[in-house]
Write a protein that holds these residues in place. Structure first.
Motif, PDB file in Angstrom:
ATOM      1  N   ILE A  78      -4.246  49.383 -15.836  1.00 56.00           N
ATOM      2  CA  ILE A  78      -5.081  49.592 -17.015  1.00 56.00           C
ATOM      3  C   ILE A  78      -4.402  50.604 -17.932  1.00 56.00           C
ATOM      4  O   ILE A  78      -3.535  51.372 -17.498  1.00 56.00           O
ATOM      5  N   LYS A  79      -4.793  50.599 -19.192  1.00 55.36           N
ATOM      6  CA  LYS A  79      -4.253  51.546 -20.165  1.00 55.36           C
ATOM      7  C   LYS A  79      -5.310  52.540 -20.640  1.00 55.36           C
ATOM      8  O   LYS A  79      -4.985  53.465 -21.381  1.00 55.36           O
ATOM      9  N   GLY A  80      -6.552  52.339 -20.220  1.00 54.98           N
ATOM     10  CA  GLY A  80      -7.603  53.248 -20.645  1.00 54.98           C
ATOM     11  C   GLY A  80      -8.863  53.012 -19.846  1.00 54.98           C
ATOM     12  O   GLY A  80      -9.004  52.005 -19.140  1.00 54.98           O
ATOM     13  N   ALA A  81      -9.787  53.960 -19.948  1.00 51.40           N
ATOM     14  CA  ALA A  81     -11.057  53.837 -19.224  1.00 51.40           C
ATOM     15  C   ALA A  81     -12.131  54.610 -19.970  1.00 51.40           C
ATOM     16  O   ALA A  81     -11.852  55.647 -20.588  1.00 51.40           O
ATOM     17  N   ILE A  82     -13.349  54.107 -19.936  1.00 48.89           N
ATOM     18  CA  ILE A  82     -14.496  54.788 -20.543  1.00 48.89           C
ATOM     19  C   ILE A  82     -15.395  55.314 -19.427  1.00 48.89           C
ATOM     20  O   ILE A  82     -15.758  54.572 -18.513  1.00 48.89           O
ATOM     21  N   ILE A  83     -15.717  56.599 -19.509  1.00 46.71           N
ATOM     22  CA  ILE A  83     -16.595  57.228 -18.529  1.00 46.71           C
ATOM     23  C   ILE A  83     -17.963  57.427 -19.162  1.00 46.71           C
ATOM     24  O   ILE A  83     -18.112  58.174 -20.136  1.00 46.71           O
ATOM     25  N   ILE A  84     -18.971  56.753 -18.630  1.00 45.17           N
ATOM     26  CA  ILE A  84     -20.346  56.858 -19.128  1.00 45.17           C
ATOM     27  C   ILE A  84     -21.144  57.703 -18.136  1.00 45.17           C
ATOM     28  O   ILE A  84     -21.254  57.330 -16.969  1.00 45.17           O
ATOM     29  N   PRO A  85     -21.676  58.846 -18.550  1.00 49.09           N
ATOM     30  CA  PRO A  85     -22.389  59.727 -17.619  1.00 49.09           C
ATOM     31  C   PRO A  85     -23.695  59.102 -17.126  1.00 49.09           C
ATOM     32  O   PRO A  85     -24.239  58.180 -17.745  1.00 49.09           O
ATOM     33  N   SER A  86     -24.191  59.620 -16.022  1.00 43.68           N
ATOM     34  CA  SER A  86     -25.407  59.056 -15.401  1.00 43.68           C
ATOM     35  C   SER A  86     -26.654  59.254 -16.262  1.00 43.68           C
ATOM     36  O   SER A  86     -27.616  58.505 -16.157  1.00 43.68           O
ATOM     37  N   ASN A  87     -26.644  60.266 -17.120  1.00 46.21           N
ATOM     38  CA  ASN A  87     -27.826  60.540 -17.960  1.00 46.21           C
ATOM     39  C   ASN A  87     -27.696  59.937 -19.355  1.00 46.21           C
ATOM     40  O   ASN A  87     -28.397  60.342 -20.280  1.00 46.21           O
ATOM     41  N   PHE A  88     -26.781  58.975 -19.520  1.00 49.53           N
ATOM     42  CA  PHE A  88     -26.502  58.380 -20.830  1.00 49.53           C
ATOM     43  C   PHE A  88     -27.761  57.719 -21.423  1.00 49.53           C
ATOM     44  O   PHE A  88     -28.191  58.044 -22.525  1.00 49.53           O
ATOM     45  N   ALA A  89     -28.359  56.805 -20.659  1.00 51.14           N
ATOM     46  CA  ALA A  89     -29.525  56.070 -21.163  1.00 51.14           C
ATOM     47  C   ALA A  89     -30.727  56.996 -21.363  1.00 51.14           C
ATOM     48  O   ALA A  89     -31.505  56.842 -22.315  1.00 51.14           O
ATOM     49  N   TYR A 145     -32.791  57.498 -24.863  1.00 50.96           N
ATOM     50  CA  TYR A 145     -34.217  57.197 -24.892  1.00 50.96           C
ATOM     51  C   TYR A 145     -35.014  58.362 -25.488  1.00 50.96           C
ATOM     52  O   TYR A 145     -36.030  58.169 -26.144  1.00 50.96           O
ATOM     53  N   ARG A 146     -34.508  59.582 -25.252  1.00 48.91           N
ATOM     54  CA  ARG A 146     -35.162  60.777 -25.787  1.00 48.91           C
ATOM     55  C   ARG A 146     -34.665  61.119 -27.188  1.00 48.91           C
ATOM     56  O   ARG A 146     -34.963  62.198 -27.715  1.00 48.91           O
ATOM     57  N   ASN A 147     -33.861  60.222 -27.782  1.00 49.08           N
ATOM     58  CA  ASN A 147     -33.284  60.451 -29.113  1.00 49.08           C
ATOM     59  C   ASN A 147     -32.383  61.684 -29.149  1.00 49.08           C
ATOM     60  O   ASN A 147     -32.329  62.412 -30.139  1.00 49.08           O
ATOM     61  N   GLU A 148     -31.663  61.914 -28.057  1.00 49.45           N
ATOM     62  CA  GLU A 148     -30.689  63.001 -27.990  1.00 49.45           C
ATOM     63  C   GLU A 148     -29.277  62.412 -28.072  1.00 49.45           C
ATOM     64  O   GLU A 148     -29.055  61.246 -27.742  1.00 49.45           O
ATOM     65  N   ASN A 149     -28.337  63.249 -28.520  1.00 53.91           N
ATOM     66  CA  ASN A 149     -26.943  62.807 -28.561  1.00 53.91           C
ATOM     67  C   ASN A 149     -26.390  62.703 -27.142  1.00 53.91           C
ATOM     68  O   ASN A 149     -26.590  63.599 -26.323  1.00 53.91           O
ATOM     69  N   SER A 150     -25.714  61.624 -26.864  1.00 52.39           N
ATOM     70  CA  SER A 150     -25.136  61.403 -25.541  1.00 52.39           C
ATOM     71  C   SER A 150     -23.623  61.271 -25.658  1.00 52.39           C
ATOM     72  O   SER A 150     -23.133  60.600 -26.566  1.00 52.39           O
TER      73      SER A 150
END
Length: 294
Positions: free
Chosen positions: A13-24, A28-33
């Protein structure tokens, strides 16, 4: 992270995206993730494309999410949480083209010098008429070819160290990995490239023909080995055509050790293929020269 590191070091691979566990939950709370985009910077062309695409995708996702919320609730878009893309480029943070080019250039120089040197070895003997003296000796064709290669192995090894010195200290491309491993593998590539030259020399009938055959091998390797263009972006047939060029695998080794600092654990496949190439080329050259002796 371990899986990402392994895949990038192996070149899968040449790249990867890490999505944190509290992303959704944050969205949902209208906070920046925040999400993180990790990119392999050893190839600036691919890295720049991935960087720009990652940032664009993040912005477009935030815009679409804001538009969707506005349609449903009729609220101000500034109150809608957005996605903040944090990028991190490994191995070459500034995306300097020099760090991508110099390691491959060292391999290209080594190939051109060694192939050209040995391509004229046996042909010169034929044109001078001294090949008959070698024929009457009790040495075998394999021994003759290896004996002819030994001086050029020494010359090629010295040239490799000189090119490595200038690449490191003149162009400031630091070697991140094991320099001893790099030198040993560089010596192995020198032998493999010399075997290519010996094969050409055993086939060619004169020095002009040897020169033309050498150029026929050297010039495509500049384009197909990944020296200039990323092999991932090449058409299927052209991409796999580069698989028969030893320089393709040595460039992976050079960039892996010099830029990434990876160990033999991630390079064994390239090393194995180079070893197979060297053995096969030497065997074919020996057989071909033996047939010419008959």
């Amino acid at each position: 992270m371990k899986e990402i590191e392994d895949f990038i070091n192996k070149g899968k691979i040449k790249g990867a995206i890490i999505i944190p566990s509290n992303f959704a939950r944050k969205l949902y709370r209208n906070e920046n993730s925040e999400v993180q985009l990790i990119i392999d910077g050893s190839d600036p062309t691919i890295a720049r494309t991935a960087l720009q695409s990652g940032i664009l995708i993040s912005k477009m996702y935030s815009i679409k999410r804001q538009e969707k919320s506005l349609e449903k609730k009729g609220v101000n878009s500034s109150t809608i949480g957005s996605v903040d893309m944090r990028t991190k480029v490994w191995f070459n943070p500034n995306l300097e083209s020099t760090k991508f080019t110099i390691p491959a250039l060292i391999g290209l120089i080594m190939q051109n010098i060694t192939v050209m040197l040995t391509a004229f070895t046996l042909v010169r003997e034929k044109e001078k008429g001294t090949i008959e003296q070698l024929i009457v000796t009790p040495i075998k064709s394999v021994e003759l070819i290896i004996g002819k290669m030994i001086p050029y192995i020494l010359i090629g090894s010295v040239d490799f160290l000189i090119a490595l010195f200038f690449g490191t200290y003149w162009f400031n491309v630091a070697i991140q990995g094991n320099i001893l491993l790099l030198i040993i593998l560089g010596l192995g590539f020198v032998i493999c490239a010399l075997a290519v030259g010996m094969l050409i020399s055993s086939i060619a009938k004169n020095q002009l023909q040897a020169m033309q055959m050498s150029l026929l091998f050297v010039l495509p390797s500049v384009l197909l080995s990944g020296f200039v263009f990323p092999r991932e972006a090449m058409p299927f047939l052209i991409k796999h055509g580069g698989n028969i060029i030893p320089l393709t695998y040595f460039i992976n080794i050079l960039r892996g050790i010099i830029l990434k600092g990876i160990s033999i654990k991630y390079l064994w496949k390239d090393i194995y293929i180079l070893l197979i190439f060297g053995i096969i080329l030497l065997i074919i050259a020996s057989i071909r020269f033996k047939k010419r002796l008959d």
